[in-house]
Scaffold this motif. Structure first.
Motif, PDB file in Angstrom:
ATOM      1  N   TYR A  59       0.810  -1.202   0.000  1.00  0.00           N
ATOM      2  CA  TYR A  59       0.000   0.000   0.000  1.00  0.00           C
ATOM      3  C   TYR A  59       0.850   1.262   0.000  1.00  0.00           C
ATOM      4  O   TYR A  59       1.888   1.314   0.662  1.00  0.00           O
ATOM      5  N   ASP A  61       1.558   4.950   1.321  1.00  0.00           N
ATOM      6  CA  ASP A  61       1.358   5.509   2.663  1.00  0.00           C
ATOM      7  C   ASP A  61       0.069   6.320   2.753  1.00  0.00           C
ATOM      8  O   ASP A  61      -0.583   6.350   3.804  1.00  0.00           O
ATOM      9  N   LYS A  64      -2.738   3.716   3.426  1.00  0.00           N
ATOM     10  CA  LYS A  64      -2.517   2.642   4.386  1.00  0.00           C
ATOM     11  C   LYS A  64      -3.478   2.779   5.571  1.00  0.00           C
ATOM     12  O   LYS A  64      -3.663   3.862   6.108  1.00  0.00           O
ATOM     13  N   GLY A  65      -4.096   1.672   5.913  1.00  0.00           N
ATOM     14  CA  GLY A  65      -5.050   1.677   7.016  1.00  0.00           C
ATOM     15  C   GLY A  65      -6.462   2.019   6.601  1.00  0.00           C
ATOM     16  O   GLY A  65      -7.407   1.843   7.380  1.00  0.00           O
ATOM     17  N   ARG A  66      -6.630   2.505   5.387  1.00  0.00           N
ATOM     18  CA  ARG A  66      -7.970   2.865   4.902  1.00  0.00           C
ATOM     19  C   ARG A  66      -8.400   2.007   3.721  1.00  0.00           C
ATOM     20  O   ARG A  66      -9.587   1.712   3.573  1.00  0.00           O
ATOM     21  N   THR A  68      -8.037  -1.512   1.352  1.00  0.00           N
ATOM     22  CA  THR A  68      -7.669  -2.916   1.443  1.00  0.00           C
ATOM     23  C   THR A  68      -7.851  -3.574   0.085  1.00  0.00           C
ATOM     24  O   THR A  68      -8.890  -3.399  -0.550  1.00  0.00           O
ATOM     25  N   SER A  84     -13.166   5.304   4.789  1.00  0.00           N
ATOM     26  CA  SER A  84     -12.760   6.615   5.308  1.00  0.00           C
ATOM     27  C   SER A  84     -12.240   7.517   4.189  1.00  0.00           C
ATOM     28  O   SER A  84     -11.174   8.133   4.301  1.00  0.00           O
TER      29      SER A  84
END
Length: 116
Positions: A59, A61, A64-66, A68, A84
């Protein structure tokens, strides 16, 4: 020869979610050759994510975390789940198939618009 088609784009409010799909065909098609890119107006294309064997993904940066990435080999489809969402995520999203010695192929793109 590989053919790709994206779908799932649309208009969403900031904080919302979308799931993009990239479906491919062709004798050299493979899920682990798929990556997602995006291009906003007036900006250079940006790499977003790459599908990896095992489905974990690589991913950028900025997502990342949002975002998938996942895949379904029975459907020859890679998905990009985007949560998000932010206004800066708005762009045309493209999937790209790249495999050594077999060339690079792009889909036609799908528009993602995020309202603030």
């Amino acid at each position: 020869q590989v053919k790709l088609g994206e779908s799932g784009g649309g208009l969403v409010q900031a904080g919302g979610s979308l799931r993009l799909s990239c479906t491919g065909s062709g004798s050299t098609f493979g899920l682990n050759a798929i990556g997602w890119y995006r291009q906003a107006p007036g900006k250079q294309p940006e790499w977003v994510e790459t599908f990896t064997t095992g489905g974990t993904g690589n991913y950028a940066d900025s997502v990342k975390g949002r975002f998938t990435i996942s895949g379904d080999s029975t459907k020859n489809t890679v998905y990009l789940q985007m949560n998000s969402l932010k206004p800066e995520d708005a762009a045309v999203y493209y999937c790209r198939h790249a495999r050594f010695s077999y060339g690079v192929y792009w889909g036609q793109g799908t528009q993602v618009t995020v309202s603030s």
